[in-house]
Scaffold this active site. Sequence first.
Site, mmCIF file in Angstrom:
data_model
loop_
_atom_site.group_PDB
_atom_site.id
_atom_site.type_symbol
_atom_site.label_atom_id
_atom_site.label_comp_id
_atom_site.label_asym_id
_atom_site.label_seq_id
_atom_site.Cartn_x
_atom_site.Cartn_y
_atom_site.Cartn_z
ATOM 1 N N TYR A 123 10.632 9.369 -35.755
ATOM 2 C CA TYR A 123 9.893 9.737 -37.158
ATOM 3 C C TYR A 123 10.328 10.974 -37.376
ATOM 4 O O TYR A 123 9.938 11.364 -38.663
ATOM 5 C CB TYR A 123 8.349 9.912 -36.661
ATOM 6 C CG TYR A 123 7.365 9.577 -37.706
ATOM 7 C CD1 TYR A 123 6.891 8.310 -38.010
ATOM 8 C CD2 TYR A 123 7.173 10.611 -38.614
ATOM 9 C CE1 TYR A 123 6.052 8.434 -39.097
ATOM 10 C CE2 TYR A 123 6.147 10.745 -39.442
ATOM 11 C CZ TYR A 123 5.636 9.326 -39.838
ATOM 12 O OH TYR A 123 4.939 9.161 -40.896
ATOM 13 N N LYS A 172 9.263 1.972 -24.800
ATOM 14 C CA LYS A 172 9.993 0.752 -24.793
ATOM 15 C C LYS A 172 11.162 1.013 -23.853
ATOM 16 O O LYS A 172 12.296 1.152 -24.238
ATOM 17 C CB LYS A 172 10.388 0.510 -26.178
ATOM 18 C CG LYS A 172 11.315 -0.597 -26.555
ATOM 19 C CD LYS A 172 10.281 -1.956 -26.603
ATOM 20 C CE LYS A 172 11.190 -3.058 -26.607
ATOM 21 N NZ LYS A 172 10.411 -4.306 -26.350
ATOM 22 N N ASP A 205 5.464 -3.352 -27.446
ATOM 23 C CA ASP A 205 5.070 -4.453 -28.038
ATOM 24 C C ASP A 205 4.090 -5.521 -27.442
ATOM 25 O O ASP A 205 3.173 -6.058 -27.899
ATOM 26 C CB ASP A 205 6.347 -5.607 -28.131
ATOM 27 C CG ASP A 205 7.299 -5.295 -26.761
ATOM 28 O OD1 ASP A 205 7.201 -4.480 -26.293
ATOM 29 O OD2 ASP A 205 8.087 -6.285 -26.714
ATOM 30 N N ASP A 229 2.341 6.380 -34.596
ATOM 31 C CA ASP A 229 2.030 6.306 -36.109
ATOM 32 C C ASP A 229 1.524 4.777 -36.254
ATOM 33 O O ASP A 229 0.440 4.538 -36.879
ATOM 34 C CB ASP A 229 3.239 6.598 -37.043
ATOM 35 C CG ASP A 229 3.005 6.449 -38.275
ATOM 36 O OD1 ASP A 229 1.956 6.988 -38.824
ATOM 37 O OD2 ASP A 229 3.673 5.832 -38.922
#
Length: 334
Positions: A123, A172, A205, A229
Site C-alpha cells: 500500500y 498470504k 483469501d 484496507d
Amino acid sequence: MHNVTLIKGDGIGPAIVDTAVKIIDATGVEINWEQAEAGMGAYEKHGTPLPDTTVASIEKNRVAYKGPLTTPMGKGFRSINVELRKHFDLYANVRPARTWAGVTTPFKDIDIVVVRENTEGLYSGIEHYVGRDQRAAEAIKIITRDGCDRIIEYAFKYARDNNRKKVTVVHKANILKLTCGMFLEAGKEIAKNYPDIEYDQKIVDAVCMHMVTDPHQFDVIVTTNLFGDILSDLAAGLVGGLGLIPGANIGADAALFEAVHGSAPDIAGKNLANPSAVILAGIMMLNYLGETEAAARIQNALETVIEEGKQVTRDLNPDGVSTTAMGDAIIAAL
Ligand code: NAD
C-alpha cells in the site's frame, strides 16, 4: 483544554466533520480546534495537497481529526492519507466494525476489530515502470521485521486491554513466503507472550470467505497494509456499510482519527452522508484524550438514534433525514 488539528477534507468531509464537531462541542469537552487544510481542496487553493502549515499544526498538537481526502485515480498527486500516516509514523490503523440495534444485516452480533499495519507493505505505493515503453510496471512491497513486530504486539496488547479473546493473524505466506512469511513468523512468536489471548492465523483469501459465511469466529484481526484496507471494507459491508466504520491511526506520539470511507463524490454537497463513521472516530479520539465520559455519552446518543431508526441518513433508512438533521437528533439525545 485539548488542542486538535481539524482537517475537514474533501467531498462529504466538511458536512460530516461540521456535524461531528458540533456534537463533540455539545458535550462540553474543551477542545481548541485548529483548522488546517489538505487534499484536493488544498491543492486547488494552494497548489499543494499538503501545505506545510498543516504538517506544522499536527506536529504541534500531536492529535488530528480529519474528514476524507480525495486522491486522483491513476495519475496526479499521491495519497495525502498515506503521506500523513508515514510522516507521523502512525503505524497502527484500528478499524472496529460491529452490528447495531436498528440496522438490518445478514448476521447479528458481529464485533470485529481490524488492526492494519499502516506504514509499509504494498500500500506504500512504491512503483515504477520497467523498460522504456511503459508497457510494464512494478510495485514494491517492503516488509520489515520491526514493522511486523510492532503492529502484532499492538494487536495483542489491544486485545488484552480491551477484553478481547482472540487475535487472528492474516497473511498470504503460502505464496509470499518472505514478506508475509515474516509477518506470520512474528505473529507466532509474539502470540507466545499472550497466553490469555487465543491465537489463530489464516490466509487472506480464506478469511474473505469465512468473513461472509462464519464471521463470528473473528475478534481482532491483524494484517498487513493492503489486506487490512480491503478486509475493513469487507467488515463494513457486514455491519451496515461504510457510514458506520471509524478508523484511528495511532503512532508512538501522535494520532489521527477519521472515517474509513472516502470523500463519496457521488453524494457530496447533498447533505445526505451518514456522519456516524466520523462521529465514531471522534469517540475514539475522546477516549485517546482521556475524555471517556464524553465519549460514552456520544456513543449512547448515537446508539439511541440509530436504534430508533427514524432520524438517520438514507443509507440506513430510505425515508431517513439529512446529515445535519441526524446530527441534531444525536445532540438532542445526549
Ligand atoms: P468512498 O468511501 O468515498 O465511497 C464508496 C461508496 O460508499 C459510495 O457509494 C459512497 O456514496 C458511499 N459512502 C461513503 N461514505 C458514506 C457515508 N458517510 N454515508 C453514506 N454513504 C457513504 O470511496 P470511493 O468512491 O472509492 O473514493 C472516493 C475518494 O475518496 C477517492 O478519491 C479516494 O481516494 C478517497 N478516499 C479517501 C479516504 C480517506 O481520506 N481516508 C479513504 C477512502 C477513499
